[in-house]
Design an enzyme around this catalytic site. Structure first.
Site, PDB file in Angstrom:
ATOM      1  N   ASP A  47      62.995  79.370   2.291  1.00  0.00           N
ATOM      2  CA  ASP A  47      64.195  78.681   1.796  1.00  0.00           C
ATOM      3  C   ASP A  47      65.446  79.407   2.295  1.00  0.00           C
ATOM      4  O   ASP A  47      65.554  80.627   2.145  1.00  0.00           O
ATOM      5  CB  ASP A  47      64.177  78.658   0.265  1.00  0.00           C
ATOM      6  CG  ASP A  47      62.872  78.051  -0.253  1.00  0.00           C
ATOM      7  OD1 ASP A  47      62.623  76.883   0.035  1.00  0.00           O
ATOM      8  OD2 ASP A  47      62.104  78.779  -0.908  1.00  0.00           O
ATOM      9  N   TYR A  69      56.064  71.823   5.528  1.00  0.00           N
ATOM     10  CA  TYR A  69      57.522  71.678   5.626  1.00  0.00           C
ATOM     11  C   TYR A  69      57.946  71.397   7.057  1.00  0.00           C
ATOM     12  O   TYR A  69      58.839  70.596   7.306  1.00  0.00           O
ATOM     13  CB  TYR A  69      58.244  72.916   5.064  1.00  0.00           C
ATOM     14  CG  TYR A  69      58.408  72.813   3.571  1.00  0.00           C
ATOM     15  CD1 TYR A  69      59.568  72.295   3.011  1.00  0.00           C
ATOM     16  CD2 TYR A  69      57.386  73.190   2.716  1.00  0.00           C
ATOM     17  CE1 TYR A  69      59.705  72.158   1.636  1.00  0.00           C
ATOM     18  CE2 TYR A  69      57.508  73.060   1.337  1.00  0.00           C
ATOM     19  CZ  TYR A  69      58.668  72.549   0.802  1.00  0.00           C
ATOM     20  OH  TYR A  69      58.806  72.406  -0.547  1.00  0.00           O
ATOM     21  N   LYS A 121      73.606  80.187  -0.761  1.00  0.00           N
ATOM     22  CA  LYS A 121      74.567  80.816  -1.695  1.00  0.00           C
ATOM     23  C   LYS A 121      74.210  82.264  -2.017  1.00  0.00           C
ATOM     24  O   LYS A 121      74.934  82.942  -2.735  1.00  0.00           O
ATOM     25  CB  LYS A 121      74.622  79.998  -2.987  1.00  0.00           C
ATOM     26  CG  LYS A 121      75.242  78.627  -2.770  1.00  0.00           C
ATOM     27  CD  LYS A 121      75.452  77.908  -4.074  1.00  0.00           C
ATOM     28  CE  LYS A 121      75.927  76.487  -3.778  1.00  0.00           C
ATOM     29  NZ  LYS A 121      75.478  75.546  -4.775  1.00  0.00           N
ATOM     30  N   THR A 163      53.227  73.434   9.771  1.00  0.00           N
ATOM     31  CA  THR A 163      53.096  73.551   8.321  1.00  0.00           C
ATOM     32  C   THR A 163      53.578  72.251   7.663  1.00  0.00           C
ATOM     33  O   THR A 163      54.174  71.392   8.314  1.00  0.00           O
ATOM     34  CB  THR A 163      53.940  74.717   7.784  1.00  0.00           C
ATOM     35  OG1 THR A 163      55.312  74.358   7.881  1.00  0.00           O
ATOM     36  CG2 THR A 163      53.666  76.010   8.535  1.00  0.00           C
TER      37      THR A 163
HETATM   38  C1  LIG Z   1      60.084  75.837   1.847  1.00  0.00           C
HETATM   39  S1  LIG Z   1      58.523  76.399   1.332  1.00  0.00           S
HETATM   40  C2  LIG Z   1      57.647  76.692   2.870  1.00  0.00           C
HETATM   41  C3  LIG Z   1      56.169  76.749   2.654  1.00  0.00           C
HETATM   42  C4  LIG Z   1      55.336  76.882   3.944  1.00  0.00           C
HETATM   43  N1  LIG Z   1      55.595  78.136   4.617  1.00  0.00           N
HETATM   44  C5  LIG Z   1      55.592  75.731   4.868  1.00  0.00           C
HETATM   45  O1  LIG Z   1      56.209  75.950   5.937  1.00  0.00           O
HETATM   46  O2  LIG Z   1      55.167  74.609   4.556  1.00  0.00           O
HETATM   47  C6  LIG Z   1      58.874  78.043   0.795  1.00  0.00           C
HETATM   48  C7  LIG Z   1      57.705  78.676   0.036  1.00  0.00           C
HETATM   49  O3  LIG Z   1      58.030  80.032  -0.264  1.00  0.00           O
HETATM   50  C8  LIG Z   1      57.680  80.302  -1.618  1.00  0.00           C
HETATM   51  N2  LIG Z   1      58.602  81.355  -2.065  1.00  0.00           N
HETATM   52  C9  LIG Z   1      59.951  81.342  -1.973  1.00  0.00           C
HETATM   53  N3  LIG Z   1      60.480  82.474  -2.469  1.00  0.00           N
HETATM   54  C10 LIG Z   1      59.412  83.229  -2.875  1.00  0.00           C
HETATM   55  C11 LIG Z   1      59.286  84.506  -3.475  1.00  0.00           C
HETATM   56  N4  LIG Z   1      60.353  85.241  -3.742  1.00  0.00           N
HETATM   57  N5  LIG Z   1      58.056  84.964  -3.753  1.00  0.00           N
HETATM   58  C12 LIG Z   1      56.963  84.214  -3.471  1.00  0.00           C
HETATM   59  N6  LIG Z   1      57.015  82.993  -2.923  1.00  0.00           N
HETATM   60  C13 LIG Z   1      58.219  82.505  -2.617  1.00  0.00           C
HETATM   61  C14 LIG Z   1      57.829  78.991  -2.347  1.00  0.00           C
HETATM   62  O4  LIG Z   1      57.021  78.945  -3.505  1.00  0.00           O
HETATM   63  C15 LIG Z   1      57.397  77.982  -1.291  1.00  0.00           C
HETATM   64  O5  LIG Z   1      56.017  77.686  -1.356  1.00  0.00           O
END
Ligand SMILES: C[S@@+](CC[C@H](N)C(=O)[O-])C[C@H]1O[C@@H](n2cnc3c(N)ncnc32)[C@H](O)[C@@H]1O
Length: 228
Positions: free
Chosen positions: A126, A210, A130, A208
């Protein structure tokens, strides 16, 4: 809560190499029981360990595990119902070199000992625009310092992103932390796959969940490979 999530959480408990330790223990600094012993305890071998951080459904964990039986892969995410997909596939395909860990990446150093990890993949994390201090962005300097604790010198870090902002911020942070950039592309499918060796090309073509969504929206995929 959706019924689907509950079913997945319950099924996760039946998988041999899915670990979901209480988050509070990690918050309090308790070290994971397999820290420093993932190879022996979890995989029963001495092969290199590759982490996929924020793994979502674990496409890179499972996709690489099929291709490299002589490496061990650990997908890490806070959402167990997401990595259930990868864990289920690994179980069905009897991939013994796959594990999943449910925790917050903020506490990742409770789980891996210095030098225990050989490679890291971070895909479509992500952007957190911000988050100026970088306390949430898992490619910020704060997180990079954490990763350095368990990465072997010379390890590779791979980042795939749809976000030019996240990509640039990540690049800045990795350079500040002294990593070398080995590959840098703002358009994986438009140009990079045509100039890398077939092995890297095959890895880059793992898509993936996303990534697939962003490609359908017409976004370009960025990729950076760094060396610690
Ligand atoms: C936008 S998704 C991308 C998932 C995957 N890598 C894809 O490309 O489909 C971001 C993932 O990171 C995980 N995530 C974000 N911040 C995290 C954190 N601090 N600790 C563990 N997981 C986290 C979220 O739960 C989510 O599954």
């Amino acid at each position: 809560m959706g019924k689907g999530k509950l079913v997945k959480w319950l099924e996760n408990r039946t998988f041999e190499r899915v670990f979901e330790p209480p988050l509070q223990a990690a918050v309090e600094g308790v070290e994971f029981v397999h820290k420093g012993k993932w190879r022996e305890d979890v995989f029963g071998n001495d092969h290199p360990i590759v982490l996929e951080l924020g793994c979502g459904k674990g496409e890179y964990t499972v996709g690489q595990a099929r291709k490299y039986p002589d490496k061990n892969f650990v997908g890490v995410d806070i959402k167990g119902h997401r990595f259930w997909r990868g864990a289920k596939t690994a179980n069905q395909e009897e991939l013994k070199n796959v594990a999943f860990l449910r925790t917050r990446i903020e506490f990742i150093d409770r789980f891996f000992a210095p030098g225990e990890v050989d490679e890291v993949w971070i895909t479509f994390s992500d952007p957190q625009p911000k988050d100026e201090k970088g306390t949430k962005r898992i490619t910020s300097s704060i997180f990079i310092e954490r990763y350095k604790k368990f990465l072997k010198p010379g390890s590779l870090v791979h980042i795939k992103s749809d976000s030019p902002l996240l990509y640039e911020l990540s690049k800045e942070s990795y350079l500040e932390a002294g990593y070398d950039i080995l590959v840098d592309s703002q358009d994986v499918y438009g140009e990079l796959v045509h100039r890398v060796d077939p092995e890297l090309r095959e890895l880059l073509e793992i898509r993936t969940f996303y990534e697939q969504m962003w490609l359908e929206e017409g976004r370009k995929i960025h990729y950076m490979q760094l060396r610690v």
